[in-house]
Write a protein that holds these residues in place. Structure first.
Motif, PDB file in Angstrom:
ATOM      1  N   ALA A   1      -0.053  47.004  60.292  1.00 18.20           N
ATOM      2  CA  ALA A   1       0.377  46.438  59.007  1.00 18.20           C
ATOM      3  C   ALA A   1      -0.819  45.922  58.203  1.00 18.20           C
ATOM      4  CB  ALA A   1       1.394  45.314  59.240  1.00 18.20           C
ATOM      5  N   ILE A   2      -1.748  45.213  58.851  1.00 19.82           N
ATOM      6  CA  ILE A   2      -2.850  44.652  58.052  1.00 19.82           C
ATOM      7  C   ILE A   2      -3.793  45.762  57.570  1.00 19.82           C
ATOM      8  CG2 ILE A   2      -2.702  42.354  59.128  1.00 19.82           C
ATOM      9  CD1 ILE A   2      -5.222  42.853  60.589  1.00 19.82           C
TER      10      ILE A   2
ATOM     11  N   ALA B   1      -2.698  48.789  56.809  1.00 18.84           N
ATOM     12  CA  ALA B   1      -1.952  49.425  55.725  1.00 18.84           C
ATOM     13  C   ALA B   1      -2.152  48.655  54.419  1.00 18.84           C
ATOM     14  CB  ALA B   1      -0.460  49.484  56.076  1.00 18.84           C
TER      15      ALA B   1
ATOM     16  N   ARG C   1      -4.787  46.997  53.573  1.00 24.45           N
ATOM     17  CA  ARG C   1      -6.125  47.340  53.085  1.00 24.45           C
ATOM     18  C   ARG C   1      -6.113  48.704  52.395  1.00 24.45           C
ATOM     19  NH1 ARG C   1     -10.156  49.299  57.535  1.00 24.45           N
ATOM     20  NH2 ARG C   1      -8.825  51.106  57.254  1.00 24.45           N
ATOM     21  N   ASP C   2      -5.449  49.679  53.018  1.00 28.13           N
ATOM     22  CA  ASP C   2      -5.503  51.052  52.511  1.00 28.13           C
ATOM     23  C   ASP C   2      -4.694  51.249  51.231  1.00 28.13           C
ATOM     24  OD1 ASP C   2      -7.132  51.790  54.537  1.00 28.13           O
ATOM     25  OD2 ASP C   2      -5.780  53.249  55.445  1.00 28.13           O
ATOM     26  N   HIS C   3      -3.522  50.641  51.156  1.00 28.74           N
ATOM     27  CA  HIS C   3      -2.677  50.848  49.979  1.00 28.74           C
ATOM     28  C   HIS C   3      -1.641  49.725  49.878  1.00 28.74           C
ATOM     29  CE1 HIS C   3      -0.629  52.757  46.748  1.00 28.74           C
ATOM     30  NE2 HIS C   3      -1.277  53.887  46.870  1.00 28.74           N
TER      31      HIS C   3
ATOM     32  N   ILE D   1       0.354  48.589  47.584  1.00 25.81           N
ATOM     33  CA  ILE D   1       1.671  48.816  46.980  1.00 25.81           C
ATOM     34  C   ILE D   1       2.564  49.593  47.933  1.00 25.81           C
ATOM     35  CG2 ILE D   1       2.879  50.024  45.116  1.00 25.81           C
ATOM     36  CD1 ILE D   1       0.557  49.166  43.296  1.00 25.81           C
ATOM     37  N   ALA D   2       2.001  50.622  48.555  1.00 28.07           N
ATOM     38  CA  ALA D   2       2.795  51.376  49.527  1.00 28.07           C
ATOM     39  C   ALA D   2       3.179  50.472  50.694  1.00 28.07           C
ATOM     40  CB  ALA D   2       2.007  52.589  50.025  1.00 28.07           C
ATOM     41  N   ALA D   3       2.246  49.605  51.119  1.00 31.13           N
ATOM     42  CA  ALA D   3       2.539  48.700  52.237  1.00 31.13           C
ATOM     43  C   ALA D   3       3.721  47.802  51.898  1.00 31.13           C
ATOM     44  CB  ALA D   3       1.307  47.860  52.568  1.00 31.13           C
ATOM     45  N   LYS D   4       3.726  47.297  50.674  1.00 31.17           N
ATOM     46  CA  LYS D   4       4.824  46.435  50.243  1.00 31.17           C
ATOM     47  C   LYS D   4       6.140  47.206  50.260  1.00 31.17           C
ATOM     48  CE  LYS D   4       3.871  43.861  46.539  1.00 31.17           C
ATOM     49  NZ  LYS D   4       3.809  43.576  45.080  1.00 31.17           N
ATOM     50  N   THR D   5       6.093  48.441  49.785  1.00 34.18           N
ATOM     51  CA  THR D   5       7.306  49.255  49.739  1.00 34.18           C
ATOM     52  C   THR D   5       7.822  49.569  51.146  1.00 34.18           C
ATOM     53  OG1 THR D   5       6.396  50.213  47.744  1.00 34.18           O
ATOM     54  CG2 THR D   5       8.279  51.328  48.676  1.00 34.18           C
ATOM     55  N   MET D   6       6.921  49.585  52.124  1.00 32.74           N
ATOM     56  CA  MET D   6       7.350  49.832  53.511  1.00 32.74           C
ATOM     57  C   MET D   6       7.905  48.557  54.146  1.00 32.74           C
ATOM     58  SD  MET D   6       6.674  52.957  53.827  1.00 32.74           S
ATOM     59  CE  MET D   6       6.309  53.604  52.207  1.00 32.74           C
ATOM     60  N   GLY D   7       7.948  47.470  53.402  1.00 33.81           N
ATOM     61  CA  GLY D   7       8.570  46.255  53.920  1.00 33.81           C
ATOM     62  C   GLY D   7       7.595  45.220  54.448  1.00 33.81           C
ATOM     63  N   ILE D   8       6.308  45.391  54.166  1.00 29.10           N
ATOM     64  CA  ILE D   8       5.339  44.416  54.659  1.00 29.10           C
ATOM     65  C   ILE D   8       5.204  43.265  53.650  1.00 29.10           C
ATOM     66  CG2 ILE D   8       2.915  44.054  55.273  1.00 29.10           C
ATOM     67  CD1 ILE D   8       2.879  47.049  56.118  1.00 29.10           C
ATOM     68  N   ASN D   9       5.363  42.050  54.158  1.00 28.98           N
ATOM     69  CA  ASN D   9       5.203  40.871  53.315  1.00 28.98           C
ATOM     70  C   ASN D   9       3.702  40.614  53.152  1.00 28.98           C
ATOM     71  OD1 ASN D   9       5.097  38.365  52.159  1.00 28.98           O
ATOM     72  ND2 ASN D   9       6.703  37.495  53.441  1.00 28.98           N
TER      73      ASN D   9
ATOM     74  N   HIS E   1       9.217  43.458  49.150  1.00 34.77           N
ATOM     75  CA  HIS E   1       9.015  43.781  50.569  1.00 34.77           C
ATOM     76  C   HIS E   1      10.309  43.703  51.382  1.00 34.77           C
ATOM     77  CE1 HIS E   1       8.512  39.353  50.716  1.00 34.77           C
ATOM     78  NE2 HIS E   1       9.108  39.492  51.875  1.00 34.77           N
TER      79      HIS E   1
ATOM     80  N   ALA F   1      12.953  47.707  51.712  1.00 36.85           N
ATOM     81  CA  ALA F   1      13.020  48.689  52.800  1.00 36.85           C
ATOM     82  C   ALA F   1      14.077  48.272  53.820  1.00 36.85           C
ATOM     83  CB  ALA F   1      11.653  48.822  53.468  1.00 36.85           C
TER      84      ALA F   1
ATOM     85  N   PHE G   1      -1.707  55.847  53.631  1.00 37.47           N
ATOM     86  CA  PHE G   1      -2.737  54.960  54.159  1.00 37.47           C
ATOM     87  C   PHE G   1      -3.855  55.856  54.671  1.00 37.47           C
ATOM     88  CE2 PHE G   1       1.445  52.915  54.800  1.00 37.47           C
ATOM     89  CZ  PHE G   1       1.311  51.989  53.781  1.00 37.47           C
TER      90      PHE G   1
ATOM     91  N   MET H   1      -5.656  56.012  58.110  1.00 32.06           N
ATOM     92  CA  MET H   1      -4.807  56.009  59.292  1.00 32.06           C
ATOM     93  C   MET H   1      -4.306  57.415  59.612  1.00 32.06           C
ATOM     94  SD  MET H   1      -2.968  52.485  58.161  1.00 32.06           S
ATOM     95  CE  MET H   1      -1.954  52.155  59.556  1.00 32.06           C
TER      96      MET H   1
ATOM     97  N   HIS I   1       8.044  49.667  59.652  1.00 33.12           N
ATOM     98  CA  HIS I   1       7.752  48.232  59.714  1.00 33.12           C
ATOM     99  C   HIS I   1       8.981  47.343  59.516  1.00 33.12           C
ATOM    100  CE1 HIS I   1       5.222  44.617  59.399  1.00 33.12           C
ATOM    101  NE2 HIS I   1       6.115  44.231  58.521  1.00 33.12           N
TER     102      HIS I   1
END
Ligand SMILES: Nc1ncnc2c1ncn2[C@@H]1O[C@H](COP(=O)(O)OP(=O)(O)OP(=O)(O)O)[C@@H](O)[C@H]1O
Ligand SMILES: [Mg+2]
Lengths: 334, 257
Positions: free
Chosen positions: A201-202, A204, A206-208, A210-218, B76, B79, B93, B96, B107
């Protein structure tokens, strides 16, 4: 400014070890345990500092390498850890070993709180605000109202102790082994963390983001917790560093310390757990080495070393060794 | 509003400095349907997706998902509610691997936290095994076996699109938002995509909202099509009806000219 490794290396996140990686780690640990009985106390002190810097760099690496939050101010967390150790020994009479986790918790909280305003900042702005923290640290430590605790400009002495359980070890030998044990535990936790869903998650984020947020990461929560954990590691290193130096003073924790930590993290290899060890070796030994080459232009030589390393190993020492390892494996397989 | 409506969009408007990207758009998506969303460049299709992902907040209007208001939900948490998406201009990503990208997609269904991960508690191992199994299934479904442990950055565009799809499916969405999945694909790849979208809907029992410029694909795969132009809805109905709608024809001819 995001720290990126170019070209992209697959699986920057740690995986399970191969048999000979595991053997290597065990061998390294065995050697590390024998060392205090084989070297002079001056060299032992240097090695203890390598172990301590490795913990500090691992903390910085989790934040900057894996999570992409750049910090030019980790010396501040190191200082908070060191002062926590000094003050709690001197003013509260707590045993030194019990202060190590306390320093970790204190620095976690400080890092988490510092992360709050940092959430609004990215890249260069985050770098500058952490830089400001590092610049302010010595003066904050000299602050009059706190002099009773901190010892003000003069600083405070930190006593040495006897090895526990009547072990036939000198304090410096024991301190090395104590630091090594803590480092081993902290490296193990970091390895677990980074290969688990948290590490994914951390990275993700770094890499993107907005996409990380959309995947449900706070994102805010993860960034804050990462800041806290990072500061905790570096703070524990600071607490151990105070025991080694037997002294803390504001001028031990200038911006130079923060910059050295960043140098170590980058040269060792960002987003690499072992990079922290290589980086620690670099920041401990290369300045001495440069000093031996020329007393007049020590820092110019140091700078030259830095540039050479970065030029030859753009992914840090860890990245370089990884490429070599892969090449050897391919040659063996073909 | 029909009773089996999974998503209802009502009078949604979005403005950017000087531009009205969406202007009072309303439509429903029925559970289990594949709903096409078409319109010329700049019509507001991606903007609507960004509202559903809660990346944008509309200036006016409401959105309900499974009958509950969506606009009060943080981005967030979307999803977890069951809305997954792919991005028009790939948002992978990059450092990765394919597998790790898919794991990030899961996630919303992970319980591990910093402490349990650092200690690698038995619950973490069990969850990891479950997630690995699910990732393997998606890797097989989307034919990514050969590249599962390769960094996504080195893959071809078409493969990256499949990784995005796998990652979205890893979140086990009830509603899947696909933003131009056929963009940049050749004829054969588009045909494969068409069967794939249908197969995914049937096998995983989800509802799909599909933004696409590839008319042949949209019209063949959709149960219903909504057309936008300059932020306004200009048609809404079966593929056959929308295809022959004079406003839709004019919108497309108008921009083609
Ligand atoms: N973040 C933003 N800031 C300013 N304007 C925006 C933003 N996002 C979209 N727009 C504008 O809103 C309008 C709708 O854009 P949108 O991306 O939704 O179109 P689209 O239908 O997805 O087009 P395409 O088929 O080209 O992808 C365009 O005029 C676009 O320039
Ligand atoms: Mg679009």
């Amino acid at each position: 400014m995001t720290v990126r490794t170019e070209p992209v290396m697959a699986a920057a996140l740690p995986k399970a070890w191969s048999a000979w990686q595991a053997t290597g780690v065990v061998a390294l640990l065995v050697i590390a345990v024998i060392v205090p009985f084989a070297v002079s106390s001056f060299h032992l002190l240097q090695l203890t500092m390598v172990v301590i810097y490795a913990i500090a760099l691992l903390g910085l690496n989790i934040l900057t390498g894996y999570n992409g939050q750049i910090s030019l101010g980790h010396g501040a967390f190191y200082a908070v850890g060191a002062y926590t150790m000094a003050i709690l020994i001197e003013r509260a009479g707590m045993p030194y070993w019990s202060i190590v986790p306390v320093a970790g918790i204190v620095c976690f909280i400080v890092g988490f709180l510092f992360g709050l305003p940092a959430l609004r900042l990215e890249g260069h702005y985050l770098a500058l605000s952490t830089f400001a923290l590092a610049v302010a640290t010595p003066q904050l430590l000299k602050f009059h109202a706190l002099e009773k605790w901190t010892g003000g400009v003069q600083g405070t002495f930190v006593p040495g102790f006897a090895a526990p359980l009547g072990l036939p070890l000198a304090w410096d030998q024991w301190l090395y082994l104590f630091s090594l044990g803590i480092a081993a535990a902290l490296f193990f936790f970091a390895w677990n963390l980074l290969r688990g869903s948290t590490g994914i998650a951390i990275t993700a984020i770094r890499d993107h983001p907005i996409a990380a947020k959309t995947m449900g990461i706070n994102i805010s929560l993860y960034k804050l917790l990462t800041f806290g954990v990072s500061a905790m590691y570096t703070g524990i290193a600071g607490a151990l560093g105070a025991l080694v130096a037997q002294f803390v003073s504001p001028d031990s924790f200038t911006i130079f310390l923060s910059l050295s930590l960043l140098v170590g993290a980058v040269i060792g290899g960002v987003a690499s757990i072992f990079g922290a060890i290589f980086g620690a070796l670099f920041i401990q030994f290369v300045p001495n080495f440069a000093d031996q080459i020329s007393k007049a232009v020590t820092w110019a030589v140091y700078g030259l070393f830095m540039i050479t390393f970065m030029y030859l190993m753009p992914n840090g020492i860890a990245g370089f060794l990884k490429v070599i390892g892969e090449r050897l494996r391919r040659r063996r397989n073909s | 509003m029909s009773s089996d409506s999974l998503l209802s969009i009502r009078d949604v408007s979005v403005r950017f400095a000087g531009i009205v990207a969406l202007d009072g758009v309303s439509f429903d998506v029925a559970r289990g349907d594949i709903c096409g969303l078409i319109g010329p460049n700049g019509a507001g299709k991606t903007t609507l997706f960004n509202c559903l992902s809660r990346l944008y907040t509309p200036a006016a209007g409401t959105i309900a998902f499974e009958g509950a208001p969506l606009l009060g939900v943080a981005a967030h948490k979307i999803a977890q509610l069951g809305i997954g998406r792919t991005f028009q201009n790939l948002a992978l990503f990059r450092t990765m691997t394919v597998r790790q990208n898919i794991l990030v997609g899961a996630h919303a269904h992970t319980k591990a936290n910093f402490v349990s991960d650092a200690l690698r508690l038995p619950s973490v191992r069990a969850e990891e095994a479950r997630l690995a199994g699910e990732a393997d299934e998606l890797i097989a479904l989307l034919d990514l076996g050969g590249v599962a442990d390769v960094a996504v950055d080195s893959l071809t565009f078409a493969t990256k699109k499949r990784v995005e799809l796998a990652r979205a499916l890893a979140g086990k969405p009830k509603l899947l938002l696909l933003d131009e999945p056929a963009g940049g694909l050749n004829h054969d790849e588009v045909e494969q995509l068409r069967t794939l979208i249908g197969a995914i809907r049937d096998r995983l029992k989800l509802t799909v909202l599909l933004v696409e410029h590839h008319m042949n694909l949209v019209m063949r795969v959709s149960d219903k099509v909504v057309a936008l132009d300059f932020g306004r809805k200009i048609a809404d109905g079966t593929p056959c009806v929308v295809q022959n709608d004079p406003d839709v024809i004019r919108a497309y001819l108008g921009t083609a000219a």
